[in-house]
Design an enzyme around this catalytic site. Structure first.
Site, PDB file in Angstrom:
ATOM      1  N   ASP A   1       0.655  -0.986   0.209  1.00 46.91           N
ATOM      2  CA  ASP A   1      -0.031  -0.228  -0.250  1.00 46.91           C
ATOM      3  C   ASP A   1       1.341   1.502   0.337  1.00 46.91           C
ATOM      4  O   ASP A   1       1.909   1.321   0.965  1.00 46.91           O
ATOM      5  CB  ASP A   1      -0.695  -0.162   1.224  1.00 46.91           C
ATOM      6  CG  ASP A   1      -0.619   0.191   3.320  1.00 46.91           C
ATOM      7  OD1 ASP A   1      -0.087   1.360   2.561  1.00 46.91           O
ATOM      8  OD2 ASP A   1      -0.328  -0.989   3.327  1.00 46.91           O
TER       9      ASP A   1
ATOM     10  N   ASP B   1      -9.787   3.368   5.564  1.00 49.37           N
ATOM     11  CA  ASP B   1      -8.168   2.977   6.703  1.00 49.37           C
ATOM     12  C   ASP B   1      -9.270   3.955   8.054  1.00 49.37           C
ATOM     13  O   ASP B   1      -9.159   5.197   8.585  1.00 49.37           O
ATOM     14  CB  ASP B   1      -7.498   3.875   6.118  1.00 49.37           C
ATOM     15  CG  ASP B   1      -5.956   3.600   6.877  1.00 49.37           C
ATOM     16  OD1 ASP B   1      -6.540   4.208   8.015  1.00 49.37           O
ATOM     17  OD2 ASP B   1      -5.609   4.462   6.684  1.00 49.37           O
TER      18      ASP B   1
ATOM     19  N   GLU C   1      -8.085   3.786  12.409  1.00 49.03           N
ATOM     20  CA  GLU C   1      -6.839   3.710  13.011  1.00 49.03           C
ATOM     21  C   GLU C   1      -7.048   4.613  13.582  1.00 49.03           C
ATOM     22  O   GLU C   1      -7.821   5.747  14.207  1.00 49.03           O
ATOM     23  CB  GLU C   1      -6.034   3.432  12.346  1.00 49.03           C
ATOM     24  CG  GLU C   1      -5.714   4.739  11.089  1.00 49.03           C
ATOM     25  CD  GLU C   1      -3.643   4.615  10.801  1.00 49.03           C
ATOM     26  OE1 GLU C   1      -3.230   4.216  11.521  1.00 49.03           O
ATOM     27  OE2 GLU C   1      -3.764   3.877   9.496  1.00 49.03           O
TER      28      GLU C   1
END
Length: 293
Positions: A86, A175, A177
């Site tokens: 990524d 994503d 987090e």
């Protein structure tokens, strides 16, 4: 993923190389259960990223701590099977043909963050990866404290996160987090966070027909959603857990689909460190994920 601006240095690469297998053993020993990282990083190395500069794993690095020189996993790295990376603008120019020739079969590329930021390398990365034969997708770095989930899902879908059945496009990734800009859970309660994720998921699916992939760590998910089991039957899991022999799975997910096993990998065609990932299955299953079959 490139890391904090101070993270990539020649000395750092030399240290990782010199540690070799011994470093691998130390990394596995030091890794904390459920986290993405190993030993704490000194405060002087925790340079704050600015809004728009986030990348996969930056929140875990800042909040959980990470060594300035994460040891290489050496021969313990799970480089078998279907491999991927990524990336974001931190990697700079990438030679995607070299990446594919190095055995990398898939990549997720940062497209957006929050409600206004688009990665300035996304268009070139996304197009060039496609033409090199890398099965690629886009990811969105979530900012749950700046808008509701629907707003960010729409921004993502309109700015690179859309999907088509062309044998080379993966579903988009959320994503979500540790907050690299402030409080770990973005100031939201566990109930509010569950609502935010559901809002994003529903909107993204309505726009693209696909279940969004969720990238997270067990520590963040279990803390900030309150061990929520509500997404395990909907979204494929991309688990971040560096330097471990296998990833710790967040609450509610039956297994992992993708595992980000290091933030300090090396791939031909990419300058410096890059996140390495393993797909949990054969290339046929990766194509099934890409084509929704």
């Amino acid at each position: 993923m490139f890391s904090l601006p101070t993270r990539r240095t020649g000395t750092r690469r030399q240290v990782a190389t010199a540690l070799g297998v011994l470093g691998a053993a130390l990394a596995l020993t030091a890794t904390t259960a459920g986290g993405a990282t190993a030993a704490p990083q000194p405060d002087r190395d925790r340079a704050k990223v600015q809004p728009g500069e986030a990348y996969m794993g930056v929140g875990a690095r800042i909040h959980e701590g990470a060594p300035a020189d994460e040891p290489s996993m050496g021969i313990m790295a799970p480089t078998d099977g279907v491999q991927g990376i990524d990336v974001s603008h931190w990697q700079g120019a990438i030679n995607w043909t070299s990446v594919r020739n190095a055995g990398i079969q898939f990549a997720w590329i940062k497209a957006t963050e929050g409600t206004t930021y688009k990665d300035d390398r996304f268009n070139s990365n996304y197009t060039n990866a496609y033409h090199a034969g890398v099965i690629r997708g886009a990811y969105h770095f979530a900012r749950p404290n700046v808008s509701n989930g629907a707003t960010q899902a729409n921004f993502f879908a309109s700015s690179g996160g859309a999907w088509s059945r062309d044998n080379l496009t993966l579903p988009g990734v959320l994503d979500i987090e540790h907050n690299p800009y402030g409080a770990m859970c973005y100031g939201l309660s566990t109930t509010a966070m569950r609502t935010w994720i559901t809002d994003f998921y529903n909107t993204y699916k309505a726009r693209t027909s696909r279940d969004v992939v969720i990238y997270t760590t067990a520590s963040w998910w279990n803390t900030c959603t309150g061990n929520w089991t509500g997404m395990g039957g909907k979204s494929p899991l991309w688990a971040a857990h560096w330097g471990a022999s296998s990833p710790t799975i967040p609450a509610g997910f039956p297994t992992w689909t993708v595992w980000q096993y290091t933030a300090t990998g090396s791939v031909s065609g990419v300058s410096g460190d890059v996140d390495r990932n393993q797909f949990n299955g054969s290339r046929d299953r990766l194509l099934a994920l890409a084509n929704n079959t």
